[in-house]
Design an enzyme around this catalytic site. Structure first.
Site, PDB file in Angstrom:
ATOM      1  N   ASP A  10       0.839  -1.202  -0.123  1.00 17.57           N
ATOM      2  CA  ASP A  10      -0.023  -0.021  -0.143  1.00 17.57           C
ATOM      3  C   ASP A  10       0.965   1.231  -0.114  1.00 17.57           C
ATOM      4  O   ASP A  10       0.793   2.110   0.732  1.00 17.57           O
ATOM      5  CB  ASP A  10      -0.997   0.079   1.224  1.00 17.57           C
ATOM      6  CG  ASP A  10      -0.190   0.114   2.591  1.00 17.57           C
ATOM      7  OD1 ASP A  10      -0.799   0.550   3.521  1.00 17.57           O
ATOM      8  OD2 ASP A  10       1.069  -0.494   2.677  1.00 17.57           O
ATOM      9  N   ASP A  15       6.780   1.302   2.061  1.00 16.37           N
ATOM     10  CA  ASP A  15       6.349   0.307   1.037  1.00 16.37           C
ATOM     11  C   ASP A  15       7.320   0.525  -0.097  1.00 16.37           C
ATOM     12  O   ASP A  15       7.672  -0.406  -0.886  1.00 16.37           O
ATOM     13  CB  ASP A  15       5.012   0.163   0.512  1.00 16.37           C
ATOM     14  CG  ASP A  15       3.860   0.033   1.610  1.00 16.37           C
ATOM     15  OD1 ASP A  15       3.687   0.887   2.459  1.00 16.37           O
ATOM     16  OD2 ASP A  15       3.284  -1.020   1.680  1.00 16.37           O
ATOM     17  N   ASN A  39      -2.468   2.783   3.459  1.00 18.75           N
ATOM     18  CA  ASN A  39      -1.793   4.170   3.816  1.00 18.75           C
ATOM     19  C   ASN A  39      -2.585   5.410   3.063  1.00 18.75           C
ATOM     20  O   ASN A  39      -2.698   6.048   3.389  1.00 18.75           O
ATOM     21  CB  ASN A  39      -0.490   4.204   3.465  1.00 18.75           C
ATOM     22  CG  ASN A  39       0.534   3.264   4.005  1.00 18.75           C
ATOM     23  OD1 ASN A  39       0.385   3.575   5.361  1.00 18.75           O
ATOM     24  ND2 ASN A  39       1.548   2.731   3.543  1.00 18.75           N
ATOM     25  N   THR A 127       2.758  -5.904   2.702  1.00 22.38           N
ATOM     26  CA  THR A 127       3.122  -4.949   3.434  1.00 22.38           C
ATOM     27  C   THR A 127       2.151  -3.991   3.778  1.00 22.38           C
ATOM     28  O   THR A 127       2.460  -2.942   4.220  1.00 22.38           O
ATOM     29  CB  THR A 127       4.521  -4.395   2.939  1.00 22.38           C
ATOM     30  OG1 THR A 127       4.259  -3.760   1.637  1.00 22.38           O
ATOM     31  CG2 THR A 127       5.785  -5.122   2.698  1.00 22.38           C
ATOM     32  N   PHE A 169      -1.038  -0.620  12.399  1.00 21.15           N
ATOM     33  CA  PHE A 169      -1.810  -0.044  11.355  1.00 21.15           C
ATOM     34  C   PHE A 169      -2.421  -1.159  10.332  1.00 21.15           C
ATOM     35  O   PHE A 169      -3.600  -1.329  10.017  1.00 21.15           O
ATOM     36  CB  PHE A 169      -0.904   0.791  10.485  1.00 21.15           C
ATOM     37  CG  PHE A 169      -2.036   1.478   9.261  1.00 21.15           C
ATOM     38  CD1 PHE A 169      -1.972   0.962   7.902  1.00 21.15           C
ATOM     39  CD2 PHE A 169      -2.929   2.599   9.565  1.00 21.15           C
ATOM     40  CE1 PHE A 169      -2.472   1.533   6.942  1.00 21.15           C
ATOM     41  CE2 PHE A 169      -3.504   2.878   8.343  1.00 21.15           C
ATOM     42  CZ  PHE A 169      -3.467   2.357   7.283  1.00 21.15           C
ATOM     43  N   ASN A 170      -1.647  -2.220   9.757  1.00 22.32           N
ATOM     44  CA  ASN A 170      -2.018  -2.984   8.735  1.00 22.32           C
ATOM     45  C   ASN A 170      -3.097  -3.940   9.365  1.00 22.32           C
ATOM     46  O   ASN A 170      -4.005  -4.149   8.656  1.00 22.32           O
ATOM     47  CB  ASN A 170      -1.004  -3.961   8.233  1.00 22.32           C
ATOM     48  CG  ASN A 170       0.028  -3.065   7.525  1.00 22.32           C
ATOM     49  OD1 ASN A 170      -0.491  -2.068   6.811  1.00 22.32           O
ATOM     50  ND2 ASN A 170       1.426  -3.439   7.399  1.00 22.32           N
ATOM     51  N   HIS A 243       9.267   0.392   8.480  1.00 19.62           N
ATOM     52  CA  HIS A 243       8.942  -0.965   8.597  1.00 19.62           C
ATOM     53  C   HIS A 243       8.966  -2.026   7.665  1.00 19.62           C
ATOM     54  O   HIS A 243       9.399  -3.240   7.809  1.00 19.62           O
ATOM     55  CB  HIS A 243       7.428  -0.805   8.686  1.00 19.62           C
ATOM     56  CG  HIS A 243       6.996   0.154   9.843  1.00 19.62           C
ATOM     57  ND1 HIS A 243       6.842  -0.225  11.137  1.00 19.62           N
ATOM     58  CD2 HIS A 243       6.389   1.352   9.746  1.00 19.62           C
ATOM     59  CE1 HIS A 243       6.734   0.957  11.933  1.00 19.62           C
ATOM     60  NE2 HIS A 243       6.392   1.794  11.200  1.00 19.62           N
ATOM     61  N   ASP A 244       8.268  -1.815   6.253  1.00 16.03           N
ATOM     62  CA  ASP A 244       8.118  -2.962   5.097  1.00 16.03           C
ATOM     63  C   ASP A 244       9.449  -3.459   4.574  1.00 16.03           C
ATOM     64  O   ASP A 244       9.225  -4.521   4.329  1.00 16.03           O
ATOM     65  CB  ASP A 244       7.156  -2.172   4.008  1.00 16.03           C
ATOM     66  CG  ASP A 244       6.101  -1.674   4.470  1.00 16.03           C
ATOM     67  OD1 ASP A 244       5.141  -0.887   4.186  1.00 16.03           O
ATOM     68  OD2 ASP A 244       5.388  -2.373   5.623  1.00 16.03           O
TER      69      ASP A 244
HETATM   70  O1  RIB Z   1       2.222   0.010  10.848  1.00 16.68           O
HETATM   71  C1  RIB Z   1       3.162   0.230   9.810  1.00 16.68           C
HETATM   72  C2  RIB Z   1       2.824  -0.029   8.330  1.00 16.68           C
HETATM   73  O2  RIB Z   1       1.215   0.389   8.031  1.00 16.68           O
HETATM   74  C3  RIB Z   1       3.619  -0.189   7.192  1.00 16.68           C
HETATM   75  O3  RIB Z   1       3.260  -1.308   6.629  1.00 16.68           O
HETATM   76  C4  RIB Z   1       2.961   1.132   6.723  1.00 16.68           C
HETATM   77  O4  RIB Z   1       3.431   1.091   5.289  1.00 16.68           O
HETATM   78  C5  RIB Z   1       1.574   0.931   6.799  1.00 16.68           C
HETATM   79  O5  RIB Z   1       0.991   0.097   5.845  1.00 16.68           O
HETATM   80 CA    CA Z   2       2.781  -0.819   4.003  1.00 13.14          CA
END
Ligand code: RIB
Ligand code: CA
Length: 314
Positions: A10, A15, A39, A127, A169-170, A243-244
């Site tokens: 996303d 990403d 996102n 991701t 979040f994801n 993160h990703d």
């Molecule tokens: O919490 C972080 C994640 O949520 C990452 O993948 C960021 O790109 C969002 O998608």
């Molecule tokens: Ca992401």
């Protein structure tokens, strides 16, 4: 052995770095990039994937459009982190060539067809919210036979959430999809906040990447300049979790990470804890372990790998 992957994302600043890391690595063959609402809205995440692949001169990579919303909930987006376009940054805008466009085939059908068309085992690398992966598994459960591992960025085992106090979040965006993946029986590896918060970008890292002196590393810097703004406000530190790319780094150098095979299940409905990954680290529930949850990362090795790979891009 080349790893064949589908990168489901996303984009999203982090990403974008995951796409760059995978595209720069000869050890990885990207069979396709599938996009999901997360996102930012789906149109933005698709456009951003096209922009990233244009910038790194990889318009051979096929981009697919997936689900524009979670399985049950309305889409919750993160413009507050990634900006209005989902990939806001300073510097020149990226102009995508009009004949480089999203594929006609849906992401879900691409995932199913790809998993069924090859005898090779495929890695799914989500991701973003897990909606596309879950819908593919629901539409044709037989694809499980050709999926070697799902390595996903999401969740939080023993640390706070970043979207609510208990949810990352994801997983927060689509907890139902997360449980479909967790129940699939496919080998799973979770790159949660516990480990992604150990690989932080800051000015020193940006300057180090710029030593590569190529446009992709410059692009990385421009993305990170914007991406760090929100985190500085929220975490009151310049260090910003990347993160990703941890998902891709794990495929390239698994020894950067350490973790434990435990049971993970996600809260779907609670107003207070929706999207919480309930990680049974001590095995107290006797529930069957279903996921390798990563808890440690060697950030020095991670950024050495990232710098080396970014230097291989244009
Ligand atoms: O919490 C972080 C994640 O949520 C990452 O993948 C960021 O790109 C969002 O998608
Ligand atoms: Ca992401």
């Amino acid at each position: 052995m080349i790893k064949k992957i589908i990168l489901d994302c996303d984009p999203g600043h982090d990403d974008a770095v995951a796409i760059m890391l995978a595209a720069a690595s000869s050890e990885i063959e990207i069979l396709g990039i599938t996009c999901v609402g997360g996102n930012s809205g789906l149109n933005n995440t698709v456009n951003n994937a096209l922009k990233v692949c244009t910038l790194i001169e990889r318009t051979d990579l096929k981009i697919f459009s997936g689900s524009n919303k979670p399985i049950h909930y309305d889409l919750f987006t993160a413009e507050y982190v990634h900006g209005k376009t989902g990939l806001d940054k300073k510097g020149d805008p990226i102009i995508v060539n009009p004949d480089y466009n999203v594929q006609e085939q849906s992401a879900i059908d691409f995932i199913i067809e790809t998993c069924k068309s090859t005898s090779d085992q495929i890695y799914l690398c989500p991701t973003g919210p897990l909606t596309n992966i879950a819908l593919s598994l629901q539409k044709d459960p037989s694809i499980k036979n050709n999926i070697k591992e799902i390595v996903f960025m999401g969740g939080a085992a023993m640390c706070l959430g970043n979207t609510t106090p208990s949810a990352e979040f994801n997983i927060y965006v689509d907890p139902h999809a997360a449980n479909i993946v967790l129940d699939s029986g496919i080998p799973l590896t979770m790159m949660g906040l516990d480990v992604t918060h150990q690989v932080n970008v800051n000015k020193m890292i940006i300057n180090s990447m710029n030593e590569n002196n190529n446009k992709s590393s410059k692009f990385f810097g421009e993305l990170m300049e914007f991406y760090t703004i929100f985190h500085k406000k929220l975490y009151e530190t310049e260090d910003t979790p990347l993160h990703d790319p941890c998902v891709i780094a794990y495929l390239l150098e698994p020894n950067i990470f350490k973790g434990k095979l435990v049971n993970v299940i996600v809260e779907e409905n609670s107003k207070l804890t929706r999207g919480e990954t309930i990680v049974d680290w001590l095995g107290v529930t006797k529930r069957k372990p279903n996921c390798m949850v990563m808890s440690h990362a060697d950030d020095k090795k991670f950024f050495e790998l990232l710098k080396n790979k970014l230097s291989c891009l244009p």
